[in-house]
Design an enzyme around this catalytic site. Structure first.
Site, PDB file in Angstrom:
ATOM      1  N   LEU A   1       2.997   6.280  -2.742  1.00  0.00           N
ATOM      2  CA  LEU A   1       3.631   7.121  -3.184  1.00  0.00           C
ATOM      3  C   LEU A   1       4.103   7.161  -4.693  1.00  0.00           C
ATOM      4  O   LEU A   1       4.252   7.992  -5.285  1.00  0.00           O
ATOM      5  CB  LEU A   1       5.115   6.659  -2.377  1.00  0.00           C
ATOM      6  CG  LEU A   1       5.327   6.888  -1.029  1.00  0.00           C
ATOM      7  CD1 LEU A   1       6.300   6.526  -0.360  1.00  0.00           C
ATOM      8  CD2 LEU A   1       4.732   8.515  -0.613  1.00  0.00           C
TER       9      LEU A   1
ATOM     10  N   VAL B   1       0.892  -1.296   0.053  1.00  0.00           N
ATOM     11  CA  VAL B   1       0.044   0.094  -0.070  1.00  0.00           C
ATOM     12  C   VAL B   1       0.651   1.304   0.079  1.00  0.00           C
ATOM     13  O   VAL B   1       0.541   2.340  -0.700  1.00  0.00           O
ATOM     14  CB  VAL B   1      -1.167  -0.035   1.259  1.00  0.00           C
ATOM     15  CG1 VAL B   1      -1.852   1.428   1.197  1.00  0.00           C
ATOM     16  CG2 VAL B   1      -1.961  -1.352   1.055  1.00  0.00           C
ATOM     17  N   CYS B   2       2.076   1.375   0.874  1.00  0.00           N
ATOM     18  CA  CYS B   2       2.813   2.265   0.604  1.00  0.00           C
ATOM     19  C   CYS B   2       3.597   2.567  -0.537  1.00  0.00           C
ATOM     20  O   CYS B   2       3.623   3.808  -1.127  1.00  0.00           O
ATOM     21  CB  CYS B   2       4.018   2.150   1.638  1.00  0.00           C
ATOM     22  SG  CYS B   2       3.441   2.076   3.363  1.00  0.00           S
ATOM     23  N   THR B   3       3.790   1.664  -1.305  1.00  0.00           N
ATOM     24  CA  THR B   3       4.196   1.528  -2.461  1.00  0.00           C
ATOM     25  C   THR B   3       3.257   2.440  -3.610  1.00  0.00           C
ATOM     26  O   THR B   3       3.596   3.059  -4.484  1.00  0.00           O
ATOM     27  CB  THR B   3       4.967   0.209  -3.195  1.00  0.00           C
ATOM     28  OG1 THR B   3       5.779  -0.218  -2.323  1.00  0.00           O
ATOM     29  CG2 THR B   3       5.494   0.370  -4.561  1.00  0.00           C
TER      30      THR B   3
END
Length: 155
Positions: free
Chosen positions: A49, A44-46
């Protein structure tokens, strides 16, 4: 408790992925987006961002500077930035001072203690928080349209 809209954004100095210090107050004069994320290389962070990377032209219209912030080391952030071809700085809050100051310190997330909650703050050119979103569930992404709408109001 996170920082309220209308509050002065807490100042900080953190190292970026290249070990260079970045001080928030030195960025006054243009809007800033602080995107706190739990962990580099997580799915999810990938995605989050990468979305900011892919929509950078909209951020450029508002003359906004994006900073991704996590408790990862600058070594990890450098590898993550390179791997994902991120075109904005990533800041290491390894000592967890800034996530505490912004009220996004996550005590325990699936056994990971002391990581950032997923959160986005839009700060105007004078250092005032104009938009804040802190997600209770790190599996969710921020409402990008609200982030960009807040920036449009600053343009």
């Amino acid at each position: 408790m996170s920082i309220d809209v209308g509050s002065t954004a807490p100042d900080f100095t953190l190292p970026n992925q290249d070990r260079e210090p970045v001080t928030l107050s030195a960025r006054r004069g243009r809007p800033v987006v602080l995107a706190f994320f739990p962990a580099a290389f997580s799915s999810v962070c990938t995605k989050e961002l990468s979305t900011f990377r892919d929509r950078l032209s909209a951020l450029n219209l508002a003359d906004a500077q994006v900073y991704g912030i996590s408790v990862d080391t600058f070594f990890t952030l450098k590898a993550f930035q390179k791997d994902q071809q991120l075109t904005f700085p990533l800041l290491s809050d390894f000592n967890k001072q800034v996530i505490r100051a912004y009220g996004v310190f996550n005590e325990d997330r699936i056994g990971l203690k002391g990581i950032a909650k997923r959160a986005v703050f839009v700060i105007d050119k004078d250092g005032i928080v104009r938009y804040s979103e802190v997600l209770a569930d790190a599996r969710n992404e921020p409402d990008y349209e609200k982030v960009f709408s807040a920036l449009d109001k600053l343009a």
